[in-house]
Every structure is written in structure tokens, then in C-alpha cells.
Design a protein around this motif. Structure first.
Motif, PDB file in Angstrom:
ATOM      1  N   PRO A  50       0.817  -1.219   0.000  1.00  0.00           N
ATOM      2  CA  PRO A  50       0.000   0.000   0.000  1.00  0.00           C
ATOM      3  C   PRO A  50       0.849   1.266   0.000  1.00  0.00           C
ATOM      4  CG  PRO A  50       0.068  -0.947   2.191  1.00  0.00           C
ATOM      5  CD  PRO A  50       0.749  -1.931   1.285  1.00  0.00           C
ATOM      6  N   ASN A  51       2.131   1.132   0.312  1.00  0.00           N
ATOM      7  CA  ASN A  51       2.997   2.295   0.428  1.00  0.00           C
ATOM      8  C   ASN A  51       3.568   2.704  -0.931  1.00  0.00           C
ATOM      9  OD1 ASN A  51       2.679   2.120   3.301  1.00  0.00           O
ATOM     10  ND2 ASN A  51       4.192   0.480   3.292  1.00  0.00           N
ATOM     11  N   TYR A  52       4.166   3.902  -0.957  1.00  0.00           N
ATOM     12  CA  TYR A  52       4.716   4.399  -2.228  1.00  0.00           C
ATOM     13  C   TYR A  52       5.877   5.339  -1.932  1.00  0.00           C
ATOM     14  CZ  TYR A  52       4.977   6.487  -6.879  1.00  0.00           C
ATOM     15  OH  TYR A  52       5.409   6.907  -8.114  1.00  0.00           O
ATOM     16  N   CYS A  53       6.938   5.243  -2.738  1.00  0.00           N
ATOM     17  CA  CYS A  53       8.034   6.202  -2.614  1.00  0.00           C
ATOM     18  C   CYS A  53       8.597   6.507  -3.998  1.00  0.00           C
ATOM     19  CB  CYS A  53       9.126   5.692  -1.680  1.00  0.00           C
ATOM     20  SG  CYS A  53      10.108   4.348  -2.338  1.00  0.00           S
ATOM     21  N   ALA A  54       9.052   7.743  -4.192  1.00  0.00           N
ATOM     22  CA  ALA A  54       9.584   8.145  -5.498  1.00  0.00           C
ATOM     23  C   ALA A  54      10.489   9.358  -5.343  1.00  0.00           C
ATOM     24  CB  ALA A  54       8.448   8.464  -6.463  1.00  0.00           C
ATOM     25  N   LEU A  55      11.445   9.468  -6.263  1.00  0.00           N
ATOM     26  CA  LEU A  55      12.316  10.634  -6.349  1.00  0.00           C
ATOM     27  C   LEU A  55      11.850  11.465  -7.537  1.00  0.00           C
ATOM     28  CD1 LEU A  55      14.869  12.259  -5.597  1.00  0.00           C
ATOM     29  CD2 LEU A  55      16.173  10.716  -7.088  1.00  0.00           C
TER      30      LEU A  55
ATOM     31  N   ASN B 206      12.939   4.152  -8.661  1.00  0.00           N
ATOM     32  CA  ASN B 206      11.648   4.811  -8.883  1.00  0.00           C
ATOM     33  C   ASN B 206      11.870   6.317  -9.022  1.00  0.00           C
ATOM     34  OD1 ASN B 206       8.950   5.080  -9.283  1.00  0.00           O
ATOM     35  ND2 ASN B 206       8.357   4.765  -7.159  1.00  0.00           N
ATOM     36  N   ILE B 207      12.358   6.706 -10.203  1.00  0.00           N
ATOM     37  CA  ILE B 207      12.662   8.108 -10.499  1.00  0.00           C
ATOM     38  C   ILE B 207      11.599   8.633 -11.464  1.00  0.00           C
ATOM     39  CG2 ILE B 207      14.353   9.694 -11.488  1.00  0.00           C
ATOM     40  CD1 ILE B 207      16.511   7.610 -10.751  1.00  0.00           C
ATOM     41  N   VAL B 208      11.008   9.761 -11.124  1.00  0.00           N
ATOM     42  CA  VAL B 208       9.941  10.351 -11.941  1.00  0.00           C
ATOM     43  C   VAL B 208      10.406  11.708 -12.460  1.00  0.00           C
ATOM     44  CG1 VAL B 208       7.567  11.174 -11.974  1.00  0.00           C
ATOM     45  CG2 VAL B 208       8.174   9.180 -10.581  1.00  0.00           C
ATOM     46  N   TYR B 209      10.364  11.873 -13.773  1.00  0.00           N
ATOM     47  CA  TYR B 209      10.767  13.147 -14.375  1.00  0.00           C
ATOM     48  C   TYR B 209       9.569  14.085 -14.449  1.00  0.00           C
ATOM     49  CZ  TYR B 209      12.650  16.494 -17.781  1.00  0.00           C
ATOM     50  OH  TYR B 209      13.072  17.642 -18.412  1.00  0.00           O
ATOM     51  N   VAL B 210       9.698  15.222 -13.786  1.00  0.00           N
ATOM     52  CA  VAL B 210       8.652  16.249 -13.814  1.00  0.00           C
ATOM     53  C   VAL B 210       9.144  17.346 -14.752  1.00  0.00           C
ATOM     54  CG1 VAL B 210       7.201  17.777 -12.438  1.00  0.00           C
ATOM     55  CG2 VAL B 210       8.121  15.683 -11.415  1.00  0.00           C
ATOM     56  N   GLY B 211       8.752  17.226 -16.017  1.00  0.00           N
ATOM     57  CA  GLY B 211       9.273  18.133 -17.035  1.00  0.00           C
ATOM     58  C   GLY B 211       8.466  19.410 -17.189  1.00  0.00           C
TER      59      GLY B 211
END
Length: 423
Positions: free
Chosen positions: A159-164, A307-312
Motif C-alpha cells: 500500500p505504500n509508495y516512494c519516489a524521487l 523509482n525516479i519520476v521526471y517532472v518536465g
């Protein structure tokens, strides 16, 4: 060691007895004895290896602290009910060896209170899911994933979540994190569950006194871990990781290096809990952001498990939505813009690689320019395409093309799939 431990216990008993005897007729002396007893408790915690004994000593320390506050006539801040946050933070203070109600406590521990928030109103501006999705589809997907995990729609997933979150300046990483935390807080409130939001600006972990940063960092993580052990739902957001946990910073400053090591160990433990099914009794949402991922220590990046997310930067369609949303909030000014005008304005902003912050800044300046022109002419202010286009020519983008290319190259080298800001 055994004899020393019992000697300290006897001394603690004597100090507490003395404090109680003086509490009614001589409060100052009582405070003196209570404070000395807290120092003894810290010494005892350091030498004991028995967890049960350590917990009992911490409990005694908490009671003494509240006696001190009562004598002083003070009142602890109300968070999650009287004294609940205080219990965890003061427990962390004792764990890292900081005596309660001392100057060191005020310097090292008290700032931690500002990191922990329990009221939705404290989260700042909160955007809805629809707004986030239309502003940045990638963040919209994360928003929905976290919601599904929190509601446990899919039982086989943790149920948990983590991201950079990685991206240029002004793309809404912090606003998104706060909005997501605020939304989960509202869900918790509806269901009667407790929610704690922890926002940590990495640069604030550094103190000016020797050893302060290490103790503050340890205390923050100890507080979070104890809350998780007790089944609280927690959201943790580390803002601007690059400000502290860069390779250069750790090499230049020994204190930074120590804090970095503590951070790596503790985040690793938290992420392990987040990713492991049944790892936490409560819900753990952990986000971090940086504008300079290439400068981050490799171990920090690895802790996020890829878990890397690009916020462009926003694309044309999203820019149009942002413009409409911003203009709808303006009052006392007439908006003279057609759909074609909006399309041309968005295209111009896109060519200049505007971030969300740049778009808002340009529209604000255009509004001021329209108001000034109207004032000089004695007319009602009108915001039109010409004024906005002139403003766009004057307002430069925060992020250069070279900077974005460098960041996207780093992402490609790490195998991260993303929508380019330069397409």
C-alpha cells in the motif's frame, strides 16, 4: 558497568525525591533537580543494552519533562491531540542524547516541530486531481496510483509508495507533493484515521553547532520510525535533496558527510519498509525532489530503488490550461483573448521553455502592465494578446535549454522513460 548503572539509578531516585520535596515551596530548586535527573536518564539510556529498560527510562523522562513544563506554567503545542507529537519528539531527543528543556534541546530538537504537520490547512495550496492531471499527466498518474494504494484497491501491492521527483526548477514538484499529502490527509480525516505529514527541507538539517545536524537528522528519523511502529499514516517529503546530499557537499563539509551517511541509512530503512508488503502497520508515502539529480550521491539515488519520476516542463496543451486557470482568477480586469490567441501565446511560451513558475510570472507581469496602461489612459484595464506577447519577450525562462538537455541525458543514461521537455 553494572555498578555504575546502579549508582546512576540511585542518584536518579535521589534527585527525583529532592525535586518532589521542593516542588510546592521552592519551584526553582525543583527545576534544578528535575533537569539534573534528565541528564542522568540520558546517561542511563546510553549504558543500558536492554530495550525494555530503555523504554522505561524514556517514559520516566517524559513524565519529568511534563513536570518541568507544569512548574514553568508552560503549555506544549497542540498537535494530533495534546502532547502526542511531543511524546514522539521528546522520545527522539532522549534517544539521541539531548536533555529535555535545555538550550541544546531548543537548538537541536525544537526546530523539528515545524517539520510535522497534521492539519490540512498547514499544507499550503492544494490542487485537485483534475488540476494536477491537466497540468502534468505524469504527476496525475502518480496521484491516482497513490490513491489506489492508499485505498488498497489491489491487495497484492504494497500500500505504500516512494519516489524521487526530478525536474527543472518551477515545474511544480513541491506543490504536487503538498497537494498529494493534503489529499491523503483529507481521506484519513473522512475515515477517522490519523495522518502526519513531514516536510523536510534538506538544507535546514545543517546546524551551526558541532554535532547538531547529526542529532537533528537522527531525531527526525527516530520520530518517523516510532510513529510508523505505532501504526500512524505518514507522508514524508524531502525538498531539494541536492542542496545537502550532493557529492561535492559531502566532500567539502565533514558534517554534511555524517548527515549524508545517517540519511542514507535511515531512508534505506524507510524505503525498505515502504516497499515490503506488511512492512508498516500504517500507510507510508515518501517523496523527495531535486533540480540537480546528477549531483546527488549515488547511494541516495539507489535508495529509491530506481523509482525516479521526471517532472518536465509543460507542453502546449498544459500551458493553455494553466493560462485559462490563472486568468479565471483575475478580478477587475477584462480578458480579451480568443482561442487562437491562447494557442499563439502557449506556443510562444513553449518555445521559450517556460516552466509553470515562468508562466505565472509572465501573466502577473502582463496583468500589471495592462493595469498601468489603463491607469495612464484613464480606462478600464484590458489584458490582450499583444500585452502578453510583449511580456513574454521580456521575461526569460528560469531553465536554459542546456540545463534541460543535461538533465534529460542523465535520465536516459539511467534508463528512465520520460516525456522530453524539448519535444
Amino acid at each position: 558497568m553494572y555498578q555504575e548503572f546502579h549508582r546512576l539509578l540511585d542518584e536518579l531516585d535521589r534527585l527525583i525525591t529532592e525535586a518532589r520535596e521542593h516542588e510546592k515551596h521552592d519551584p526553582d530548586t525543583a527545576l534544578y533537580y528535575y533537569r539534573k535527573s534528565l541528564n542522568i536518564i540520558i546517561s542511563l539510556i546510553r549504558v543500558t543494552e536492554n530495550r525494555e529498560t530503555s523504554e522505561r527510562l524514556k517514559s520516566i523522562g517524559q513524565k519529568i519533562y511534563y513536570r518541568i513544563e507544569k512548574i514553568k506554567g508552560g503549555r506544549l503545542p497542540k498537535r494530533m491531540g495534546e502532547g502526542v507529537i511531543d511524546k514522539y519528539i521528546n522520545d527522539a531527543a532522549l534517544e539521541v542524547g539531548v536533555p529535555l528543556n535545555t538550550d541544546e534541546y531548543n537548538i537541536v530538537i525544537k526546530p523539528i516541530y515545524s517539520y510535522f504537520k497534521t492539519d490540512v490547512k498547514e499544507f499550503g495550496k492544494i490542487l485537485s486531481f483534475n488540476n494536477i492531471k491537466r497540468t502534468n499527466p505524469v504527476l496525475g498518474e502518480i496521484f491516482r496510483i497513490v490513491e489506489l494504494r492508499f485505498k488498497r484497491i489491489y491487495r497484492d501491492l504494497s500500500p505504500n509508495y516512494c519516489a524521487l521527483l526530478v525536474g527543472p526548477s518551477g515545474t511544480g514538484k513541491t506543490t504536487f507533493a503538498r497537494s498529494l499529502m493534503g489529499y491523503i490527509a483529507s481521506l484519513c480525516k473522512k475515515s477517522g484515521r490519523k495522518w502526519v505529514y513531514v516536510e523536510i527541507d534538506a538544507s535546514r538539517l545543517l546546524g551551526m553547532y558541532m554535532g547538531q545536524s547529526e542529532k537533528t537528522t537522527k531525531a527526525v528519523f527516530h520520530t518517523i520510525n516510532r510513529m510508523l511502529e505505532d501504526g500512524l499514516n505518514i507522508g514524508v517529503y524531502f525538498d531539494e535533496l541536492g542542496g545537502l546530499f550532493s557529492k561535492k557537499a559531502a566532500a567539502i563539509n565533514a558534517s554534511m558527510g555524517n548527515v549524508l551517511n545517517i540519511f542514507k541509512q535511515e531512508t534505506g530503512r524507510l524505503i525498505d519498509l515502504a516497499m515490503r508488503p506488511g512492512g508498516t502497520r500504517g500507510f507510508l508515502l515518501m517523496l523527495a525532489s531535486t533540480n540537480y539529480p546528477e549531483d546527488l550521491d549515488e547511494n541516495i539515488i539507489r535508495r529509491f530503488g530506481g523509482n525516479i519520476v521526471y517532472v518536465g516542463l509543460p507542453h502546449k496543451k498544459e500551458i493553455i490550461f494553466l493560462i485559462k486557470d490563472r486568468l479565471s482568477q483575475l478580478k477587475d480586469i477584462f480578458i480579451d483573448l480568443s482561442e487562437k490567441d491562447l494557442d499563439e501565446i502557449a506556443a510562444a511560451m513553449r518555445r521559450k521553455l517556460y516552466s509553470i513558475h515562468d508562466i505565472i510570472n509572465a501573466l502577473e507581469r502582463a496583468k500589471d502592465k495592462a493595469a498601468l496602461e489603463a491607469f495612464n489612459k484613464g480606462e478600464k484595464p484590458v489584458l490582450n494578446k499583444n500585452i502578453i506577447m510583449k511580456t513574454i519577450e521580456e521575461v526569460n525562462a528560469t531553465n536554459s535549454r542546456e540545463r534541460i538537455e543535461e538533465m534529460e541525458k542523465w535520465l536516459r543514461n539511467r534508463g528512465v522513460s520520460f516525456r522530453s521537455s524539448l519535444d
